[in-house]
Design an enzyme around this catalytic site. Sequence first.
Site, PDB file in Angstrom:
ATOM      1  N   THR A 135      74.831  22.619  30.744  1.00 12.13           N
ATOM      2  CA  THR A 135      75.422  23.500  29.735  1.00 12.13           C
ATOM      3  C   THR A 135      74.344  24.100  28.831  1.00 12.13           C
ATOM      4  OG1 THR A 135      76.767  23.415  27.722  1.00 12.13           O
ATOM      5  CG2 THR A 135      75.827  21.337  28.424  1.00 12.13           C
ATOM      6  N   ASP A 136      74.648  25.260  28.253  1.00  2.00           N
ATOM      7  CA  ASP A 136      73.720  25.873  27.292  1.00  2.00           C
ATOM      8  C   ASP A 136      73.607  25.038  26.015  1.00  2.00           C
ATOM      9  OD1 ASP A 136      76.261  26.429  26.279  1.00  2.00           O
ATOM     10  OD2 ASP A 136      75.986  28.602  26.160  1.00  2.00           O
ATOM     11  N   GLU A 137      74.585  24.124  25.803  1.00  3.65           N
ATOM     12  CA  GLU A 137      74.567  23.345  24.550  1.00  3.65           C
ATOM     13  C   GLU A 137      73.357  22.426  24.444  1.00  3.65           C
ATOM     14  OE1 GLU A 137      78.180  21.708  23.096  1.00  3.65           O
ATOM     15  OE2 GLU A 137      79.384  23.373  23.824  1.00  3.65           O
ATOM     16  N   TYR A 160      78.034  14.999  22.780  1.00  3.94           N
ATOM     17  CA  TYR A 160      78.262  15.593  24.118  1.00  3.94           C
ATOM     18  C   TYR A 160      76.975  16.226  24.637  1.00  3.94           C
ATOM     19  CZ  TYR A 160      79.352  19.309  27.468  1.00  3.94           C
ATOM     20  OH  TYR A 160      79.328  20.149  28.554  1.00  3.94           O
ATOM     21  N   LYS A 164      74.493  15.354  27.846  1.00  2.89           N
ATOM     22  CA  LYS A 164      74.196  16.295  28.931  1.00  2.89           C
ATOM     23  C   LYS A 164      72.683  16.515  29.042  1.00  2.89           C
ATOM     24  CE  LYS A 164      76.717  18.359  31.239  1.00  2.89           C
ATOM     25  NZ  LYS A 164      77.357  18.026  32.552  1.00  2.89           N
TER      26      LYS A 164
END
Length: 352
Positions: A135-137, A160, A164
Amino acid sequence: MKTYLVTGGAGFIGSNFIIYMLDKYDDVKIINVDALTYAGNLENLKSVENNPNYSFVQADIRDDKAISEIFAETQIDYVINFAAESHVDRSISNPDIFVKTNVLGTVNLLNNAKKAWSIGDDQYRDGVKYLQVSTDEVYGALGDEGFFMETTPLDPHSPYSASKASSDLFVKAYHDTYKFPINITRCSNNYGPFQFPEKLIPLIMNNTLSHKDLPVYGDGMQIRDWLYVDDHCKAIDMVIRGGVDGEVYNVGGHNERPNIFIVKTIIEYIKENVDSEVGEHMIKYVTDRKGHDRRYGIDPQKIKDALGWYPETCFEVGIKKTLKWYLDNQEWVKNVTSGEYQHYYDKMYAGK
Ligand code: NAD
Ligand code: DAU
């Protein structure tokens, strides 16, 4: 014939990916491994459940015995790991399961694939690959300017995104240490059919239809970069087939919108098509998410130049398609919002 072990295939993106692949290719076999947590739903896969190239195994990606049995029984060519705890708000109230599933689950998959594919010291069967869906997060948050590139340092903020980022680093470590064949994709916010209504778009859609408050965190000016789910599926397919070993690919369609714009778009759509009573008076600005990232924006130039990927569905078309899907599939919404969802919703939004 290539055999894909797809984990988390009963979730939002995983089920769209399986449908996309089986629709596109006759020479692809998919084994879907999913623990069927609250977010997993076999109803999503009704259209493919009788396809001879599809099978389902209910298992936890942390379960060494279950995963090793799958590798022992079938020659797997690709692993695509979608399985994860995926909701930021849940990670804020209960981080532990995010470490267990996202980090330990990933490492268990890596160990099993490495063992099954090994043909000597740091050598693997030809043509195999492990793809981590990330994810970009993991890059943290942007200010008003700039975009996330593959070279942007990892700076996760939520439990989260920390989980990741940790799993991405394990995948990278297996490549760097054991020459294990991998790719990592980092995508922006997806939208489309089968998204669990804890996420912004289906939650607002569902609440508008049922005349409930529309909770907007903080000032509603946080920006997300939205991508129609099939364009993400297309990117993963292209990276599996053409991605250079060890590389990371960012995936996004330059569709940045403030949250309040998304909420107003949904209200307008329902007002025009379903119920003239709904309106912006239903918006309720509520307490902000802790550590809320202000802006995400992906620079997708690498995957465009290297693999010729481009997004096919623009936001205006994709959002209408998505909202129509939810209207046409109210039975699905009813099924997934009964039971556990109600407890989650009441606890999460009480007192906001
Ligand atoms: P989701 O929550 O809808 O689905 C997750 C799936 O994983 C569910 O089917 C669930 O049953 C399964 N699962 C959870 N724990 C498991 C375990 N221990 N073993 C086996 N299966 C398990 O998630 P999603 O939105 O479809 O996201 C899929 C992946 O894509 C995740 O890795 C997420 O981090 C990543 N991602 C999501 C987005 C997005 O916008 N939704 C964007 C970029 C990346
Ligand atoms: O960027 C990719 C990520 O996108 C994925 O890695 C995650 O798995 C996925 O859940 C998603 O994370 P977000 O936190 O961006 O998605 P969410 O739908 O939860 O929230 C989108 C934005 O809307 C965010 O800024 C928070 C806000 N929001 C969300 C909800 C649920 C609200 O204002 N009100 C809400 O009720």
